[in-house]
Design a protein around this motif. Structure first.
Motif, short mmCIF file in Angstrom:
data_model
loop_
_atom_site.label_atom_id
_atom_site.label_comp_id
_atom_site.label_asym_id
_atom_site.label_seq_id
_atom_site.Cartn_x
_atom_site.Cartn_y
_atom_site.Cartn_z
N THR A 75 -9.55 19.13 14.30
CA THR A 75 -10.28 19.58 13.13
C THR A 75 -9.64 20.88 12.62
N SER A 76 -10.00 21.29 11.43
CA SER A 76 -9.43 22.52 10.89
C SER A 76 -9.90 23.73 11.69
N CYS A 77 -11.11 23.69 12.20
CA CYS A 77 -11.61 24.78 13.04
C CYS A 77 -10.82 24.88 14.35
N ARG A 78 -10.55 23.74 14.95
CA ARG A 78 -9.78 23.73 16.20
C ARG A 78 -8.34 24.18 15.95
N ALA A 79 -7.76 23.79 14.83
CA ALA A 79 -6.41 24.22 14.50
C ALA A 79 -6.36 25.72 14.29
N LEU A 80 -7.36 26.27 13.61
CA LEU A 80 -7.42 27.71 13.40
C LEU A 80 -7.57 28.45 14.72
N CYS A 81 -8.39 27.92 15.62
CA CYS A 81 -8.55 28.53 16.94
C CYS A 81 -7.25 28.51 17.73
N LEU A 82 -6.49 27.44 17.63
CA LEU A 82 -5.20 27.37 18.32
C LEU A 82 -4.20 28.37 17.75
N ILE A 83 -4.21 28.54 16.44
CA ILE A 83 -3.30 29.51 15.81
C ILE A 83 -3.70 30.93 16.20
N LEU A 84 -4.98 31.22 16.19
CA LEU A 84 -5.44 32.55 16.62
C LEU A 84 -5.12 32.81 18.09
N ALA A 85 -5.26 31.80 18.92
CA ALA A 85 -4.91 31.95 20.33
C ALA A 85 -3.41 32.20 20.50
N THR A 86 -2.60 31.55 19.68
CA THR A 86 -1.15 31.76 19.75
C THR A 86 -0.79 33.20 19.43
N TRP A 87 -1.33 33.71 18.33
CA TRP A 87 -1.00 35.09 17.93
C TRP A 87 -1.60 36.10 18.91
N THR A 88 -2.78 35.83 19.43
CA THR A 88 -3.39 36.74 20.40
C THR A 88 -2.57 36.79 21.68
N LEU A 89 -2.16 35.64 22.17
CA LEU A 89 -1.35 35.59 23.37
C LEU A 89 -0.01 36.29 23.16
N ALA A 90 0.61 36.09 22.00
CA ALA A 90 1.88 36.75 21.71
C ALA A 90 1.70 38.26 21.62
N ALA A 91 0.61 38.72 21.00
CA ALA A 91 0.36 40.16 20.88
C ALA A 91 0.06 40.78 22.25
N LEU A 92 -0.73 40.10 23.07
CA LEU A 92 -1.02 40.62 24.39
C LEU A 92 0.22 40.68 25.27
#
Length: 98
Positions: A75-92
């Protein structure tokens, strides 16, 4: 794809110009504090790019393996969560150690 574009654009606009100066002059010519910030952005943008490629591969895999269930799973919500998780993991992974 937009997230991958943004990570690669940030590499080109934020990471590459100081790296080019470093190569041209043979040493770091900018302020010392900026070096660690630049290094963190370098790691973050490159990590985000790699993680985005992994997410795109996973997305294509899920589409190929079960095309009829794909719309229910991604879903679009799940895709957005995956993208946010990607950027959060990269920033951390980039700003915490450096």
């Amino acid at each position: 794809l937009v997230s991958l574009f943004m990570s690669d654009l940030m590499v080109g606009l934020v990471v590459m110009p100081p790296a080019m100066l470093n190569q041209l002059y043979g040493c770091w010519v900018l302020q010392g504090d900026f070096c660690s910030l630049w290094s963190s952005f370098d790691v973050m943008c490159c990590s985000a790019s790699i993680l985005n490629l992994c997410l795109i591969s996973l997305d294509r895999y899920l589409l190929i393996i079960s095309p009829l269930k794909y719309k229910l799973r991604m879903t679009s919500c799940r895709a957005l969560c995956l993208i946010l998780a990607t950027w959060t993991l990269a920033a951390l992974a980039s700003f915490l150690p450096i």
